[in-house]
Write a protein that holds these residues in place. Sequence first.
Motif, short mmCIF file in Angstrom:
data_model
loop_
_atom_site.label_atom_id
_atom_site.label_comp_id
_atom_site.label_asym_id
_atom_site.label_seq_id
_atom_site.Cartn_x
_atom_site.Cartn_y
_atom_site.Cartn_z
N GLY A 37 0.33 4.48 0.15
CA GLY A 37 0.06 5.49 1.16
C GLY A 37 0.61 5.08 2.51
O GLY A 37 1.24 5.88 3.21
N ALA A 83 0.04 11.12 3.79
CA ALA A 83 -0.31 10.08 2.82
C ALA A 83 -1.47 9.23 3.30
O ALA A 83 -2.07 8.50 2.49
N LEU A 84 -1.80 9.30 4.59
CA LEU A 84 -2.90 8.51 5.14
C LEU A 84 -4.17 9.34 5.32
O LEU A 84 -5.10 8.91 6.01
N LEU A 144 -5.06 11.20 -5.74
CA LEU A 144 -3.84 10.58 -5.24
C LEU A 144 -2.72 10.78 -6.24
O LEU A 144 -2.91 10.59 -7.44
N ARG A 191 -10.20 6.54 4.09
CA ARG A 191 -9.15 6.32 3.07
C ARG A 191 -9.55 5.13 2.20
O ARG A 191 -8.96 4.06 2.26
N ARG A 212 -7.00 4.02 -2.87
CA ARG A 212 -5.64 3.59 -2.54
C ARG A 212 -4.89 3.17 -3.80
O ARG A 212 -5.50 2.82 -4.81
N ASP A 245 0.87 -1.18 0.00
CA ASP A 245 0.00 0.00 0.00
C ASP A 245 0.91 1.23 0.00
O ASP A 245 1.64 1.48 0.96
N THR A 293 -9.91 10.11 1.92
CA THR A 293 -10.08 10.46 0.50
C THR A 293 -11.53 10.64 0.09
O THR A 293 -11.80 11.30 -0.92
N PHE A 313 4.09 10.43 -1.72
CA PHE A 313 2.70 10.07 -1.98
C PHE A 313 1.83 11.16 -1.38
O PHE A 313 1.92 11.45 -0.18
N GLU A 314 0.99 11.76 -2.21
CA GLU A 314 0.19 12.91 -1.78
C GLU A 314 -1.30 12.63 -1.96
O GLU A 314 -1.70 12.01 -2.94
N VAL A 315 -2.09 13.12 -1.01
CA VAL A 315 -3.54 13.09 -1.10
C VAL A 315 -3.99 14.54 -1.26
O VAL A 315 -3.87 15.34 -0.33
#
Length: 306
Positions: A226, A238-239, A289, A255, A258, A224, A242, A272-274
């Motif tokens: 994130g 990253a967590l 993402l 979240r 993924r 994973d 979303t 890793f960006e949200v």
Amino acid sequence: MSLAQPTATFDNEIRIVCWNIEHNGRGRHGGEDHRDLARDILASIKPHVVLRQELTGAWDRGKADLYAEANRLGGLAPFMSAPREGRSRNPVGVMVDPNVFFVDGDFEHDMPWKPICNPRVRLKGCPKPIDLASAHLCHFDPDLRATEARRLTTLADSARSALVGMDANSYPHRTDLESVALPDWDRVEDRVHYQHRTIERAGRRVSDTRPDEILSGGNPVFTDLGLHAATVLGQPGALAATASLKRTDQGPAQRIDRMYCTPDLVPALTAFEVLATDDVRAVSDHALLLARFDLDVLRRALTPTR
């Protein structure tokens, strides 16, 4: 403590986006049109791969919407699963930069509700291909989501490299490491949502984490991204949750979107960006993402030594 990681410059990285654009930017009831804004957001990232969900209406008129989006992103090569009569009308797709990747194949996994789009690409100059996949797991059937997740594990069979992005419509299983608590189902107003998102374990109903367990649980097939970014790269954002970025009757945002890749590709991940900016929220009920990979490290991973 985070481990030392490669640092990629903008010109020496591969950017992979995963985004469920609500009803393809047309609004849930078709009364809004955010397609141009969605394409502007994606274009600003200059992605090399886009893993898309909810390409609603993009099959119509000779796939005009699909090509319009791919062209707006610099002429990406677009792939899209075909909608089936009597099934979901919100297909998935993948777009790939032909300046960076060769396309070696185009596969479609015909699942009972929504097919999985799976082009096989090869980073130019590298002998080993990557199976890319965009998936949107069934929103109403936990058992079917488990089947879809198991189907995705086949992409990594025979030591193949693979990268998957999805709206999982389910929850991450390492709850001890997550920054967002799972829903308190006694407080969720939408009782249909309760039926869709819970499973029975030990005689009680709990949040459905099975797809994530299948993909990245014990003896994992995938990592994973994130979770890796948060726990190894020191990137707690990253967590972030979303979806849903709009509804409140289904409990707090979770979240559920993924990205995963096979372990051989993980060392190349740098960030890793949200992204849930005002513009993203105007377009969709899902965050965007963005995974960044060091190009040199990725090349080494895809050029196995003899």
